[in-house]
Each structure stands twice: as C-alpha cells, then as structure tokens.
Design a protein around this motif. Structure first.
Motif, PDB file in Angstrom:
ATOM      1  N   ILE A  18      44.291  33.996  31.842  1.00 42.72           N
ATOM      2  CA  ILE A  18      43.846  34.891  32.904  1.00 42.72           C
ATOM      3  C   ILE A  18      42.449  34.442  33.310  1.00 42.72           C
ATOM      4  O   ILE A  18      41.592  34.220  32.455  1.00 42.72           O
ATOM      5  CB  ILE A  18      43.807  36.357  32.441  1.00 42.72           C
ATOM      6  CG1 ILE A  18      45.213  36.849  32.106  1.00 42.72           C
ATOM      7  CG2 ILE A  18      43.166  37.253  33.512  1.00 42.72           C
ATOM      8  CD1 ILE A  18      45.240  38.217  31.438  1.00 42.72           C
ATOM      9  N   LYS A  19      42.245  34.312  34.608  1.00 44.56           N
ATOM     10  CA  LYS A  19      40.928  33.946  35.132  1.00 44.56           C
ATOM     11  C   LYS A  19      40.422  35.114  35.972  1.00 44.56           C
ATOM     12  O   LYS A  19      41.115  35.589  36.868  1.00 44.56           O
ATOM     13  CB  LYS A  19      41.012  32.676  35.977  1.00 44.56           C
ATOM     14  CG  LYS A  19      39.682  32.288  36.607  1.00 44.56           C
ATOM     15  CD  LYS A  19      39.720  30.931  37.266  1.00 44.56           C
ATOM     16  CE  LYS A  19      40.578  30.930  38.481  1.00 44.56           C
ATOM     17  NZ  LYS A  19      40.516  29.672  39.251  1.00 44.56           N
ATOM     18  N   ILE A  20      39.210  35.570  35.668  1.00 44.40           N
ATOM     19  CA  ILE A  20      38.567  36.617  36.453  1.00 44.40           C
ATOM     20  C   ILE A  20      37.365  35.976  37.126  1.00 44.40           C
ATOM     21  O   ILE A  20      36.418  35.568  36.463  1.00 44.40           O
ATOM     22  CB  ILE A  20      38.144  37.805  35.570  1.00 44.40           C
ATOM     23  CG1 ILE A  20      39.378  38.403  34.894  1.00 44.40           C
ATOM     24  CG2 ILE A  20      37.397  38.847  36.403  1.00 44.40           C
ATOM     25  CD1 ILE A  20      39.065  39.497  33.891  1.00 44.40           C
ATOM     26  N   GLU A  21      37.453  35.869  38.434  1.00 43.65           N
ATOM     27  CA  GLU A  21      36.423  35.178  39.189  1.00 43.65           C
ATOM     28  C   GLU A  21      35.655  36.165  40.060  1.00 43.65           C
ATOM     29  O   GLU A  21      36.246  36.966  40.778  1.00 43.65           O
ATOM     30  CB  GLU A  21      37.090  34.119  40.057  1.00 43.65           C
ATOM     31  CG  GLU A  21      36.149  33.090  40.567  1.00 43.65           C
ATOM     32  CD  GLU A  21      36.897  31.861  41.082  1.00 43.65           C
ATOM     33  OE1 GLU A  21      36.209  30.903  41.427  1.00 43.65           O
ATOM     34  OE2 GLU A  21      38.132  31.872  41.152  1.00 43.65           O
ATOM     35  N   LEU A  22      34.353  36.095  39.983  1.00 39.90           N
ATOM     36  CA  LEU A  22      33.478  36.925  40.805  1.00 39.90           C
ATOM     37  C   LEU A  22      33.390  36.303  42.194  1.00 39.90           C
ATOM     38  O   LEU A  22      32.958  35.167  42.345  1.00 39.90           O
ATOM     39  CB  LEU A  22      32.089  37.009  40.170  1.00 39.90           C
ATOM     40  CG  LEU A  22      31.022  37.744  40.948  1.00 39.90           C
ATOM     41  CD1 LEU A  22      31.347  39.230  41.011  1.00 39.90           C
ATOM     42  CD2 LEU A  22      29.663  37.524  40.304  1.00 39.90           C
ATOM     43  N   ILE A  23      33.821  37.059  43.205  1.00 45.84           N
ATOM     44  CA  ILE A  23      33.740  36.586  44.588  1.00 45.84           C
ATOM     45  C   ILE A  23      32.435  37.076  45.205  1.00 45.84           C
ATOM     46  O   ILE A  23      31.701  36.323  45.821  1.00 45.84           O
ATOM     47  CB  ILE A  23      34.943  37.078  45.421  1.00 45.84           C
ATOM     48  CG1 ILE A  23      36.275  36.659  44.780  1.00 45.84           C
ATOM     49  CG2 ILE A  23      34.842  36.596  46.863  1.00 45.84           C
ATOM     50  CD1 ILE A  23      36.470  35.173  44.587  1.00 45.84           C
ATOM     51  N   ASP A  24      32.158  38.360  45.011  1.00 46.78           N
ATOM     52  CA  ASP A  24      30.941  38.996  45.500  1.00 46.78           C
ATOM     53  C   ASP A  24      30.745  40.254  44.652  1.00 46.78           C
ATOM     54  O   ASP A  24      31.533  40.526  43.759  1.00 46.78           O
ATOM     55  CB  ASP A  24      31.084  39.351  46.987  1.00 46.78           C
ATOM     56  CG  ASP A  24      29.739  39.504  47.685  1.00 46.78           C
ATOM     57  OD1 ASP A  24      28.693  39.493  47.000  1.00 46.78           O
ATOM     58  OD2 ASP A  24      29.724  39.649  48.921  1.00 46.78           O
ATOM     59  N   VAL A  25      29.725  41.016  44.935  1.00 54.58           N
ATOM     60  CA  VAL A  25      29.473  42.236  44.186  1.00 54.58           C
ATOM     61  C   VAL A  25      30.710  43.132  44.254  1.00 54.58           C
ATOM     62  O   VAL A  25      31.210  43.430  45.340  1.00 54.58           O
ATOM     63  CB  VAL A  25      28.229  42.973  44.740  1.00 54.58           C
ATOM     64  CG1 VAL A  25      28.014  44.282  44.006  1.00 54.58           C
ATOM     65  CG2 VAL A  25      26.996  42.087  44.641  1.00 54.58           C
ATOM     66  N   ASN A  26      31.223  43.517  43.096  1.00 59.23           N
ATOM     67  CA  ASN A  26      32.428  44.354  42.998  1.00 59.23           C
ATOM     68  C   ASN A  26      33.607  43.805  43.809  1.00 59.23           C
ATOM     69  O   ASN A  26      34.362  44.559  44.420  1.00 59.23           O
ATOM     70  CB  ASN A  26      32.132  45.803  43.398  1.00 59.23           C
ATOM     71  CG  ASN A  26      31.187  46.447  42.406  1.00 59.23           C
ATOM     72  OD1 ASN A  26      31.305  46.243  41.201  1.00 59.23           O
ATOM     73  ND2 ASN A  26      30.241  47.198  42.899  1.00 59.23           N
ATOM     74  N   ASP A  27      33.768  42.501  43.781  1.00 63.44           N
ATOM     75  CA  ASP A  27      34.879  41.827  44.449  1.00 63.44           C
ATOM     76  C   ASP A  27      35.333  40.693  43.532  1.00 63.44           C
ATOM     77  O   ASP A  27      34.602  39.723  43.326  1.00 63.44           O
ATOM     78  CB  ASP A  27      34.425  41.291  45.811  1.00 63.44           C
ATOM     79  CG  ASP A  27      35.555  40.689  46.619  1.00 63.44           C
ATOM     80  OD1 ASP A  27      36.733  40.837  46.244  1.00 63.44           O
ATOM     81  OD2 ASP A  27      35.242  40.049  47.649  1.00 63.44           O
ATOM     82  N   PHE A  28      36.531  40.839  42.968  1.00 68.21           N
ATOM     83  CA  PHE A  28      37.018  39.914  41.952  1.00 68.21           C
ATOM     84  C   PHE A  28      38.392  39.374  42.331  1.00 68.21           C
ATOM     85  O   PHE A  28      39.205  40.079  42.917  1.00 68.21           O
ATOM     86  CB  PHE A  28      37.155  40.623  40.596  1.00 68.21           C
ATOM     87  CG  PHE A  28      35.912  41.333  40.174  1.00 68.21           C
ATOM     88  CD1 PHE A  28      34.901  40.668  39.515  1.00 68.21           C
ATOM     89  CD2 PHE A  28      35.744  42.689  40.442  1.00 68.21           C
ATOM     90  CE1 PHE A  28      33.750  41.328  39.134  1.00 68.21           C
ATOM     91  CE2 PHE A  28      34.605  43.357  40.059  1.00 68.21           C
ATOM     92  CZ  PHE A  28      33.589  42.674  39.399  1.00 68.21           C
ATOM     93  N   GLU A  29      38.633  38.136  41.956  1.00 65.32           N
ATOM     94  CA  GLU A  29      39.969  37.574  42.050  1.00 65.32           C
ATOM     95  C   GLU A  29      40.459  37.397  40.624  1.00 65.32           C
ATOM     96  O   GLU A  29      39.805  36.728  39.813  1.00 65.32           O
ATOM     97  CB  GLU A  29      39.939  36.234  42.774  1.00 65.32           C
ATOM     98  CG  GLU A  29      41.317  35.670  43.038  1.00 65.32           C
ATOM     99  CD  GLU A  29      41.243  34.444  43.917  1.00 65.32           C
ATOM    100  OE1 GLU A  29      41.421  34.584  45.138  1.00 65.32           O
ATOM    101  OE2 GLU A  29      40.980  33.358  43.363  1.00 65.32           O
ATOM    102  N   VAL A  30      41.589  38.018  40.306  1.00 60.87           N
ATOM    103  CA  VAL A  30      42.144  37.987  38.958  1.00 60.87           C
ATOM    104  C   VAL A  30      43.483  37.269  39.034  1.00 60.87           C
ATOM    105  O   VAL A  30      44.366  37.654  39.810  1.00 60.87           O
ATOM    106  CB  VAL A  30      42.320  39.414  38.389  1.00 60.87           C
ATOM    107  CG1 VAL A  30      42.881  39.367  36.987  1.00 60.87           C
ATOM    108  CG2 VAL A  30      40.993  40.172  38.416  1.00 60.87           C
ATOM    109  N   THR A  31      43.623  36.214  38.225  1.00 65.85           N
ATOM    110  CA  THR A  31      44.795  35.350  38.303  1.00 65.85           C
ATOM    111  C   THR A  31      45.382  35.108  36.923  1.00 65.85           C
ATOM    112  O   THR A  31      44.645  34.814  35.977  1.00 65.85           O
ATOM    113  CB  THR A  31      44.406  33.986  38.912  1.00 65.85           C
ATOM    114  OG1 THR A  31      43.706  34.194  40.137  1.00 65.85           O
ATOM    115  CG2 THR A  31      45.618  33.122  39.164  1.00 65.85           C
ATOM    116  N   LEU A  32      46.692  35.221  36.817  1.00 66.40           N
ATOM    117  CA  LEU A  32      47.426  34.767  35.632  1.00 66.40           C
ATOM    118  C   LEU A  32      48.045  33.440  36.030  1.00 66.40           C
ATOM    119  O   LEU A  32      48.803  33.371  37.010  1.00 66.40           O
ATOM    120  CB  LEU A  32      48.514  35.764  35.226  1.00 66.40           C
ATOM    121  CG  LEU A  32      49.448  35.309  34.099  1.00 66.40           C
ATOM    122  CD1 LEU A  32      48.688  35.105  32.790  1.00 66.40           C
ATOM    123  CD2 LEU A  32      50.586  36.293  33.905  1.00 66.40           C
TER     124      LEU A  32
END
Length: 128
Positions: free
Chosen positions: A81-95
């Motif tokens: 699982i990758k949790i990537e910070l895009i911006d403040v309180n904006d995340f892309e979560v990928t399995l």
C-alpha cells in the motif's frame, strides 16, 4: 513463538520505529513538513490497532509504504500500500504490486473505510 516469527516481528517493529522517527524529524524541521502530520497521525492510529505486527513500514520520497516484506526494499511481485501526499489533506492511496494497480483512491482523510479495507486485504497476504 518460533525464532523466525520473532525475527520477522523484530524487523517489522524496527521499520515502524525508523519511519516514525523520520516523519517526526521532518515535521519538526520545517513548517512546510507540517502537511505530513495527518500521515504521522495515521501511523500512530494503525500502530495502536496492532498493525505493526503485520506490516513493514517504510518511505519512498514523499510516500508512506506498507508491505508484508521481511526485508528492506520491495521486489516487483510484492504487494504493498502506498500513501502519497498530494497536498494538504489530499492523499492518493494505492494497493499495488509492481506497476499493477489493484485499487486506488484519492482521499481527504486517511481514516476512510476504504483504507481499512486495503489494510485488511494486504494483511491477508503471506509474509515474504
């Protein structure tokens, strides 16, 4: 508990300790890194739920990675699982597994039920 299981748990714990220290250091170093506070809070939350005994934790640039890998680094065929910070309180979560994406969500809050489902899915895979 056999010696192999003890070693796996030890490595998992060390990965959490190192990752927590890395995030703490970044957050304390500069105001800009304050945007990582939700990810750091997420780490604390899932650690409190016992996930530190099931996953290796790590980082990749601006992303938090959770895997079932015993060793540092991932092979192309390992799910994570990758949790990537895009911006403040904006995340892309990928399995994903290598370049193959199984699920991907754009979220404002890491306490979203979809993240919990991804954790359960990853937890069901074998440790390797």
């Amino acid at each position: 508990m056999d010696s192999r299981t003890k070693e796996i748990l030890k490595r998992f714990k060390e990965s959490w300790d190192q990752t927590e220290a890395r995030y703490d250091g970044l957050i304390e170093s500069d105001e800009w890194w304050g945007r990582l506070i939700p990810i750091r809070a997420f780490i604390s939350k899932i650690k409190g739920e016992g996930y530190a005994e099931h996953f290796r934790l790590g980082t990749s640039m601006h992303a938090l990675l959770l895997s079932r890998s015993i060793n540092f680094g991932l092979r192309i065929e390992q799910k994570y699982i990758k949790i990537e910070l895009i911006d403040v309180n904006d995340f892309e979560v990928t399995l994903q597994e290598g370049d193959k994406i199984y699920r991907q969500y754009r979220l404002k809050d890491l306490n979203d039920e979809r993240v919990s489902k991804l954790l359960k899915t990853l937890k069901s895979t074998l440790v390797d």
